[in-house]
Design a protein around this motif. Structure first.
Motif, PDB file in Angstrom:
ATOM      1  N   HIS A 292      -6.347  43.789 -69.355  1.00 39.52           N
ATOM      2  CA  HIS A 292      -7.408  43.610 -68.515  1.00 39.52           C
ATOM      3  C   HIS A 292      -8.233  42.542 -69.068  1.00 39.52           C
ATOM      4  O   HIS A 292      -8.161  42.034 -70.103  1.00 39.52           O
ATOM      5  CB  HIS A 292      -8.386  44.818 -68.189  1.00 39.52           C
ATOM      6  CG  HIS A 292      -8.870  45.241 -69.420  1.00 39.52           C
ATOM      7  ND1 HIS A 292      -8.241  45.883 -70.489  1.00 39.52           N
ATOM      8  CD2 HIS A 292     -10.087  45.363 -69.736  1.00 39.52           C
ATOM      9  CE1 HIS A 292      -9.036  46.317 -71.494  1.00 39.52           C
ATOM     10  NE2 HIS A 292     -10.126  45.882 -71.072  1.00 39.52           N
TER      11      HIS A 292
ATOM     12  N   LEU B 293      -2.608  49.033 -70.538  1.00 40.12           N
ATOM     13  CA  LEU B 293      -3.479  48.342 -69.472  1.00 40.12           C
ATOM     14  C   LEU B 293      -3.867  47.053 -70.210  1.00 40.12           C
ATOM     15  O   LEU B 293      -4.604  47.109 -71.263  1.00 40.12           O
ATOM     16  CB  LEU B 293      -4.346  49.320 -68.937  1.00 40.12           C
ATOM     17  CG  LEU B 293      -5.002  48.575 -68.119  1.00 40.12           C
ATOM     18  CD1 LEU B 293      -4.169  48.672 -66.622  1.00 40.12           C
ATOM     19  CD2 LEU B 293      -6.399  49.635 -67.603  1.00 40.12           C
TER      20      LEU B 293
ATOM     21  N   THR C  28     -10.395  55.251 -68.540  1.00 42.33           N
ATOM     22  CA  THR C  28     -10.513  54.241 -69.712  1.00 42.33           C
ATOM     23  C   THR C  28     -11.790  53.770 -70.421  1.00 42.33           C
ATOM     24  O   THR C  28     -11.947  52.976 -71.043  1.00 42.33           O
ATOM     25  CB  THR C  28      -9.659  52.888 -69.080  1.00 42.33           C
ATOM     26  OG1 THR C  28     -10.425  52.362 -68.057  1.00 42.33           O
ATOM     27  CG2 THR C  28      -8.303  53.217 -68.737  1.00 42.33           C
TER      28      THR C  28
ATOM     29  N   PHE D 262      -0.994  55.635 -65.923  1.00 42.29           N
ATOM     30  CA  PHE D 262       0.186  54.650 -65.962  1.00 42.29           C
ATOM     31  C   PHE D 262       1.017  54.772 -64.609  1.00 42.29           C
ATOM     32  O   PHE D 262       1.200  53.853 -63.942  1.00 42.29           O
ATOM     33  CB  PHE D 262       1.164  54.732 -67.149  1.00 42.29           C
ATOM     34  CG  PHE D 262       2.080  53.835 -67.275  1.00 42.29           C
ATOM     35  CD1 PHE D 262       1.845  52.497 -67.610  1.00 42.29           C
ATOM     36  CD2 PHE D 262       3.520  54.044 -66.880  1.00 42.29           C
ATOM     37  CE1 PHE D 262       2.871  51.584 -67.593  1.00 42.29           C
ATOM     38  CE2 PHE D 262       4.516  53.100 -66.868  1.00 42.29           C
ATOM     39  CZ  PHE D 262       4.312  51.859 -67.343  1.00 42.29           C
TER      40      PHE D 262
ATOM     41  N   CYS E 207      -0.375  44.467 -64.515  1.00 45.65           N
ATOM     42  CA  CYS E 207      -1.485  44.642 -65.624  1.00 45.65           C
ATOM     43  C   CYS E 207      -0.924  45.910 -66.562  1.00 45.65           C
ATOM     44  O   CYS E 207      -1.559  46.210 -67.540  1.00 45.65           O
ATOM     45  CB  CYS E 207      -2.609  45.150 -64.994  1.00 45.65           C
ATOM     46  SG  CYS E 207      -2.786  46.467 -63.947  1.00 45.65           S
ATOM     47  N   THR E 208       0.287  46.372 -66.279  1.00 45.31           N
ATOM     48  CA  THR E 208       0.810  47.354 -67.314  1.00 45.31           C
ATOM     49  C   THR E 208       2.116  47.162 -67.897  1.00 45.31           C
ATOM     50  O   THR E 208       2.759  46.183 -67.543  1.00 45.31           O
ATOM     51  CB  THR E 208       0.885  48.886 -66.345  1.00 45.31           C
ATOM     52  OG1 THR E 208       1.736  48.568 -65.450  1.00 45.31           O
ATOM     53  CG2 THR E 208      -0.224  49.185 -66.048  1.00 45.31           C
TER      54      THR E 208
ATOM     55  N   ILE F  55      -0.946  53.504 -61.320  1.00 49.91           N
ATOM     56  CA  ILE F  55      -0.985  52.206 -61.277  1.00 49.91           C
ATOM     57  C   ILE F  55       0.314  51.843 -60.839  1.00 49.91           C
ATOM     58  O   ILE F  55       0.268  50.816 -59.998  1.00 49.91           O
ATOM     59  CB  ILE F  55      -1.484  51.681 -62.433  1.00 49.91           C
ATOM     60  CG1 ILE F  55      -2.870  52.022 -62.933  1.00 49.91           C
ATOM     61  CG2 ILE F  55      -1.433  50.135 -62.612  1.00 49.91           C
ATOM     62  CD1 ILE F  55      -3.406  51.508 -64.225  1.00 49.91           C
TER      63      ILE F  55
ATOM     64  N   THR G  23      -9.368  55.476 -62.919  1.00 48.67           N
ATOM     65  CA  THR G  23      -8.840  54.445 -63.985  1.00 48.67           C
ATOM     66  C   THR G  23     -10.122  54.427 -64.901  1.00 48.67           C
ATOM     67  O   THR G  23     -10.214  54.285 -66.259  1.00 48.67           O
ATOM     68  CB  THR G  23      -8.419  53.216 -63.569  1.00 48.67           C
ATOM     69  OG1 THR G  23      -7.324  53.448 -62.630  1.00 48.67           O
ATOM     70  CG2 THR G  23      -7.802  52.245 -64.657  1.00 48.67           C
TER      71      THR G  23
END
Length: 876
Positions: free
Chosen positions: A559, A557, A533, A578, A547-548, A581, A529
């Protein structure tokens, strides 16, 4: 650092008056309306599912107590171990395990014969010893004569016997078994302990028959009465499921336990404190008059941990902030705050000068009381280290050891600076600071910068707040601390292609998870991740469970960028990330169900972490630590023999890739969550020539045009075919550099002489670029200075009127650069040097038709996804 872990130091034992004062304070708090009534009892009967002190086995409907510090009873624990103890199958074990009942009663109670006041024995029949003997003889006679024994008829004919009062053991409230005054359990324990004091009944045998005929014929004989009474006062209570027995404790100790247990309930994260563990600590304190006299070194590890937390909650009540200042430490709980990485007790005793230690205490207290105070321990440790170094130097090299501030002068600061620079230059150890291993810390250029920067800031605060004048600290000493500038800041470089391929290789990633994360806590998911990201490692580690989500069919996402104060930020992520997660979410929820034997509720899901820690994490709210992740990543990189690599380089790599693929600094700033474009430049490793390329494509009309300052380019905004053709004359035809801009008049560009005698600033073919902003700002200052020195107002007005078109052009250029987020970069670069004329930007040109065709080909892509927000690009 010396004293950094001294927060577990015990309080000094109180004298008689102080002990009474402490008891009065705790009694008032315990009787307050906010205190939990459950904890006011002498014998606290804890509910089985209590949030902190719960004790029941996790298997549904099982009535037995959990074994030790685990969450399963001993039988279910053995069954679970026999199945292999795989955490993934724990939920299935809870669904199939058979619940168990208690085999013995929690409390014996009175004899079951109606009216009998004597205490029953611990077996299932629940008879007192006298009736138990009679029942055994009756059943034996019935079997000998072949007669069926009728228990109900026998109970109805039995005569009840009077009791012997309450057990004389101070920690017991059960009924006594005999005239000796001990309950059945303590009577057996007295025998096991060797009957200290020699207390026994006369006659020793058949006393029950003699007592029933004539109670006065049975007497208690004791060789050493005082020894027997001491044993009764100090003997531990009977251990019972779900009970915390505080009987027999000193009144102050009992109040301290009650308050400490209540203080534990106030914590946000509730780690489990089983009653059996608390009772073990209580039993260790029966001879004490206060918990502050407890010897932690003599306790088992579990009891020592509980005692340390309890003593901390008592220290906040017993000691006032002014008393901590005199003692030389801070209690962070007095300020209602907590600092990551610090205990509540913050030690300052290493500073020998009382004036310096008190001044530092006041400074730290001021910081803690100020909104927006530092949240991490770094700033506090840095200023403490600077004071420790200064204190030790003054103790050695100043008059009277530096204890009299009136004797200090600027020369002491100069010598202190010289000593620190000498140590940094030669790599010598610090005077006072020690590492956790006990070795002296080496003075470096970095520590030197921090020591003097924080010392200067600390002394300036003392001067501005008036504290320096109050303690008679000379002004020359305060102002002698030099400014240290910004110091040396080494930046991380992006990953090389070889390192990036190794860190993204599938086989290496599998080895990373298998070797360094055998418990599957999400180590690989965290790293992947971060790669995709470009988030900070802490931002990924602390992701929440939910969180998604998909928005307009795009995976996003959510955060928190806590370092820059941005919360609930969303970025687009690839489908692969995705799905990983989502799989991690399922794993975390399955573990929660395996831990608690039930699915998580919606409020619990909202608080849960995506990567929860495995220990001391009852609600799955605390994430794995960065130290755990960092150590695993370091070992993995070492195994791959990749040299010195850190996680944060992935962030630099992504920024550089985005820049290389057409993203502007303002895009990188927004995507990575930076404070400014300068920080984005720091991460993207932007060269000066690359910034020039960006600025030189921002053009506005010159002062000689009909509309000075009109934007002739749209920067990084995608253009369609018609926009490209309309701007073809200004953006794509060949140009030649001129003073403060570009000349676009083609005969001049082809080499012909200028028909206007190089009067560029009055020519409508002259354009100004972002690269020339600093030049034109200086021009404006020059014209303003000339106008101010004009001999009369009419001359000044004329000069302002002449320069007005140029001023409008400069304002338009600043507005265009500000809209694109490039104004700071333009002002930071002093371009238009002679050597710049040989840069490739002057020799590179494109046909207008070619650019228009390119704009048409890429138009469809530009309408859907620009280069900077394409999450599928391989940036590692």
């Amino acid at each position: 650092m010396t004293g950094a872990h001294d927060g577990l130091r015990l309080l000094p034992g109180p004298n008689g008056r102080e002990s009474r004062d402490r008891l009065e304070i705790l009694t008032a708090l315990i009787n307050g309306p906010g205190f939990d009534p459950l904890l006011r009892a002498d014998v606290i009967e804890v509910p089985p599912e209590h949030v902190v002190f719960g004790w029941r086995c996790r298997v549904p409907q099982c009535q037995r107590s959990a074994h030790g510090t685990g969450d399963l009873c001993d039988t279910h624990r053995q069954q679970w171990s026999a199945l292999g103890g795989d955490e993934a199958d724990r939920a299935e074990f809870f669904r199939t395990a058979t619940p168990l009942l208690l085999t013995t009663a929690a409390r014996t109670g009175p004899c079951r014969v109606t009216g009998c006041e004597r205490m029953a024995l611990g077996h299932k029949n629940r008879f007192c010893p006298r009736h138990d003997n009679r029942w055994r003889r009756a059943t034996a006679r019935a079997r000998a004569h072949g007669v069926e024994f009728d228990l109900d008829e026998w109970l109805a004919d039995e005569t009840p016997y009077p009791g012997f009062g309450v057990c004389i053991a101070a920690s017991c409230r059960d009924g006594a078994l005999s005239p000796l005054g001990l309950c059945p359990n303590h009577d057996q324990r007295y025998t096991r302990d060797g009957r200290p004091g020699g207390a026994e009944l006369e006659p020793r045998k058949y006393w029950a028959y003699a007592y029933d005929r004539d109670p006065s014929s049975v007497t208690v004989r004791c060789d050493l009465v005082q020894v027997f009474r001491q044993w009764c006062a100090q003997v531990d209570p009977v251990l019972r499921v779900g009970e915390i027995n505080l009987l027999g404790l000193h009144p102050l100790v009992k109040a301290e336990f009650q308050w400490a247990l209540f203080a534990r309930l106030q914590h946000t994260v509730h780690t489990r404190w089983p009653p059996i563990a608390v009772q073990s600590l209580v039993n260790s304190c029966r001879t004490l008059e206060t918990l502050t006299d407890l010897d932690l070194d003599g306790l088992p590890r579990r009891s020592r941990g509980l005692a340390q937390v309890m003593l901390q909650s008592l220290r906040v009540v017993y000691v006032t902030p002014s008393e901590t200042r005199e003692a030389g430490y801070l209690e962070l709980d007095h300020f209602g705050t907590s600092i990551r990485g610090l205990y509540s007790h913050y030690d300052l005793t290493g500073i020998s000068q009382r004036w310096l230690r008190g001044l530092l205490w006041d400074h730290l207290a001021h910081q803690l009381r100020t909104p927006g105070s530092p949240r991490t321990k770094g700033p506090y440790d840095d200023v403490r280290r600077s004071c420790l170094e200064l204190s030790t130097f003054l103790e050695i090299g100043a008059e009277d050891g530096g204890h009299d501030p009136r004797l200090l002068r600027a020369e002491h600061v100069h010598r202190f600076l010289a000593d620190q620079r000498h140590r940094a230059r030669n790599g010598l150890p610090s005077l006072v600071v020690r590492l956790q291993s006990g070795k002296p810390s080496t003075v470096t250029e970095t520590t030197l910068h921090f020591v003097f920067s924080h010392a200067r800031k600390f002394m300036r605060w003392a001067l501005e707040s008036g504290e320096a004048d109050r303690i008679c600290l000379p002004r020359e000493f305060v102002t002698a601390f030099p400014p240290m500038g910004t110091g040396r800041h080494r930046t991380r470089s992006p990953f090389t292609d070889e390192v990036a391929r190794a860190l993204a290789d599938e086989n290496n990633l599998r080895r990373f998870a298998a070797t360094h994360d055998p418990g599957d806590r999400g180590l690989r998911d965290i790293w992947e991740t971060i790669i995709v990201t470009g988030r900070r490692a802490s931002e990924v580690i602390k992701l929440r469970l939910d969180c998604t989500g998909r928005y307009n069919k795009l995976p996003m996402l959510w955060h928190d960028q806590t370092q820059v104060g941005n919360y609930d930020q969303a970025i687009r992520i690839p489908e692969y990330t995705f799905q990983r997660i989502k799989e991690r979410q399922r794993t975390t929820l399955a573990r929660f169900e395996g831990r608690f034997g039930r699915p998580a509720t919606a409020p619990e899901r909202a608080r849960m972490s995506l990567f929860p820690a495995s220990k001391h994490n009852p609600g799955f709210e605390r994430s794995v630590s960065y130290a755990w992740y960092g150590a695993a990543f370091h070992d993995w990189v070492s195994d791959l023999d990749l040299g010195s690599c850190v996680t944060h380089q992935a962030r630099h790599t992504l920024a550089t890739k985005l820049l290389a693929n057409g993203a502007g600094l303002h895009h990188i700033k927004r995507f990575l969550g930076h404070i400014s474009n300068r920080m984005a430049e720091h991460y993207a490793k932007v060269a000066v020539s690359e910034i020039e390329d960006v600025l030189q494509h921002v053009w506005v009309a010159g002062p000689g045009t009909a509309r000075p300052g009109e934007v002739l380019s749209s920067g990084t905004t995608p253009l369609d075919r018609h926009q490209a053709e309309a701007l073809a004359l200004d953006l794509t035809r060949r140009s030649t550099p001129a003073e403060g801009g570009f000349c676009t008049f083609q005969p001049v560009v082809d080499g012909a002489a200028c028909p206007w005698n190089l009067n560029c600033h009055s020519c409508d073919k002259f354009v100004m670029s972002g690269a020339d902003l600093l030049y034109w700002r200086r021009k404006r200052e020059q014209w303003m200075s000339i106008a101010e020195r004009a001999p009369d107002d009419s001359t000044a007005d004329y000069l302002h009127q002449v320069f007005e078109p140029t001023a409008r052009a400069i304002d338009g250029l600043e507005k265009a650069l500000g809209g694109l987020g490039l104004l700071e970069d333009a002002l930071a670069l002093d371009l238009r040097r002679p050597q710049d004329y040989f840069h490739r930007v002057w020799s590179t040109a494109f046909r207008a038709a070619d650019l228009a065709d390119a704009g048409q080909d890429e138009g469809e892509y530009s309408d859907t996804c620009t280069a900077d927000d394409d999450p599928e690009r391989d940036v590692a």
